[in-house]
Design an enzyme around this catalytic site. Structure first.
Site, mmCIF file in Angstrom:
data_model
loop_
_atom_site.group_PDB
_atom_site.id
_atom_site.type_symbol
_atom_site.label_atom_id
_atom_site.label_comp_id
_atom_site.label_asym_id
_atom_site.label_seq_id
_atom_site.Cartn_x
_atom_site.Cartn_y
_atom_site.Cartn_z
ATOM 1 N N LYS A 162 -46.563 14.639 106.941
ATOM 2 C CA LYS A 162 -45.252 14.933 106.101
ATOM 3 C C LYS A 162 -44.559 13.831 106.320
ATOM 4 O O LYS A 162 -44.283 13.634 106.756
ATOM 5 C CB LYS A 162 -45.156 16.722 107.319
ATOM 6 N N GLU A 222 -42.930 8.905 119.204
ATOM 7 C CA GLU A 222 -42.599 7.614 119.341
ATOM 8 C C GLU A 222 -40.431 7.406 118.905
ATOM 9 O O GLU A 222 -40.623 7.526 118.013
ATOM 10 C CB GLU A 222 -42.753 6.258 118.398
ATOM 11 N N CYS A 225 -37.459 0.212 115.468
ATOM 12 C CA CYS A 225 -36.936 0.758 116.176
ATOM 13 C C CYS A 225 -37.197 -0.892 117.355
ATOM 14 O O CYS A 225 -36.833 -0.364 118.512
ATOM 15 C CB CYS A 225 -37.686 1.412 116.742
ATOM 16 N N GLU A 261 -28.430 3.075 119.927
ATOM 17 C CA GLU A 261 -29.525 2.317 119.034
ATOM 18 C C GLU A 261 -28.429 2.089 117.551
ATOM 19 O O GLU A 261 -27.960 3.057 117.525
ATOM 20 C CB GLU A 261 -30.499 3.548 118.507
#
Length: 377
Positions: A74, A148, A182, A281
């Site tokens: 997906k 993750e 990331c 982040e």
């Protein structure tokens, strides 16, 4: 580059088809052996983020297929076309129908996939919030998860570091994919003795970063952010940091370009752990820097974060490097090099938001179940 790396990764994972091993275990009972078999899990759902829309298909597909599973991919609604092109390539192979599958759409499609009792494992890369939603959706079926969920990678630069190397590696780790990775270097803790030199040199390097449309100019080092929403989020993060006391060394705003969502490569000095930008982040080319006095201080600040994916340290002293490796609460630590995992390694994290990894020889077993057989002779 991404296409080449994808092909290389698929080749690497295919080599493991002959290396999946079981065990024969001695039993407590006389004349009995215990056989441990590795078996496919079944149907794997691979849910993708937008930032590596081609390579991450392979990172989820290859280990699933090598271990005998089928997979449903997906893609992100932001970048589905890469997946469609990948599917065309798969259609040209002799892979049987139904082994590799694609469904596209927004969050409701993903929710239907993750809540399906027909799915035996979910591999997801993306945000913490979406990861939490996937866990909730998968819970009624007790579906196996591999997640993750983000990073806030610290880079520690000590007094004895090779500053030229550290500047290049950290700068490269910050601008890769426009900072939308990331495991990018997200924050720097530099020891006071070299702080002035490091800040001056990293600022100069960030200023000289060539940004623009990489399809029109091969010399471009950094492209645009994914969309207007991402651009504004990075801008707001920088403005908040400045309001909290950070000093702007370069950049700091949206680039004046006729098209595209470009944020200027940015360096912020004078940062400290009270600032949001040192813990949250930032998916953009922004590098906040904090001065520290000792390695112990740098390690403590590095660990003061909910993310635990990658970290790095720059030093010529091996004992200091090993000391940091033992104490840093991150799944990966890079010594004197940029942040990017090797395919034969193990891409993994620790803590709530650094969980991750189905890469490399160890991660392969995430895609297998264990069957134990007791045989009396």
């Amino acid at each position: 580059m991404e296409v080449s790396f994808t092909a290389d990764y698929i080749d690497y994972m295919s080599e493991w088809t002959r290396r999946i091993e079981g065990e024969i275990i001695t039993s407590d009972r006389q004349d009995e052996n215990i056989f441990l078999f590795r078996k496919p899990i079944g149907v794997v759902a691979g849910i993708l983020p937008w930032n590596f829309p081609f390579f991450l298909i392979a990172r989820k597909m290859a280990p699933a297929l090598v271990t005998g599973n089928t997979i449903v991919i997906k893609p992100s609604e932001e970048t589905p076309n890469n997946c469609f092109e990948f599917a065309k390539l798969v259609a040209e192979t002799d892979l049987p129908d139904g082994v590799f599958n694609v469904v596209s759409g927004k969050g409701n499609v993903g929710a239907a996939l993750t809540s399906s009792p027909k799915v035996d494992m979910i591999s997801f890369t993306g945000s913490v919030k979406t990861g939490e939603n996937i866990m909730a959706s998968a819970a009624p079926n007790i579906t196996k998860l591999n997640l993750e969920l983000g990073g806030k990678a610290p880079a520690i630069v000590l007094d004895d570091a090779d500053i030229e190397l550290a500047v290049k590696a950290i700068r490269d780790s910050r601008i890769i994919n426009s900072g939308q990775v990331c495991n990018c270097a997200e924050r720097v803790y530099v020891q006071r003795g070299v702080a002035e030199e490091f800040i001056a040199r990293i600022t100069a390097e960030m200023k000289e970063t060539r940004f623009g449309d990489p399809l029109k100019d091969d010399s471009i080092e950094m492209g645009p952010l994914v969309n207007r929403q991402g651009l504004e989020k990075v801008r707001d993060s920088v403005e908040t940091a400045l309001a909290q006391g950070a000093k702007l060394e370069c950049g700091g705003g949206i680039a004046d370009t006729p098209t595209g969502h470009y944020f200027l490569p940015t360096v912020l000095s004078g940062c400290d752990m009270s600032m949001d930008i040192m813990k949250q982040e930032t998916f953009g080319p922004v590098l906040p820097i904090q001065i520290v006095d000792t390695l112990d201080e740098a390690i403590a600040f590095s660990n003061d974060c909910e993310y635990g994916l990658t970290s790095s340290i720059y030093t010529k002293d091996l004992s200091k490097a090993i000391r940091a490796v033992k104490r840093l609460e991150f799944g990966e630590t890079y010594i004197n090099r940029e942040n990017f995992e090797a395919m034969q390694g193990f891409h993994a994290g620790v803590r709530k938001s650094g969980i991750g990894g189905a890469d490399g020889k160890h991660g392969l077993y995430e895609y297998l179940s264990t069957q134990v057989v007791y045989m009396q002779s």
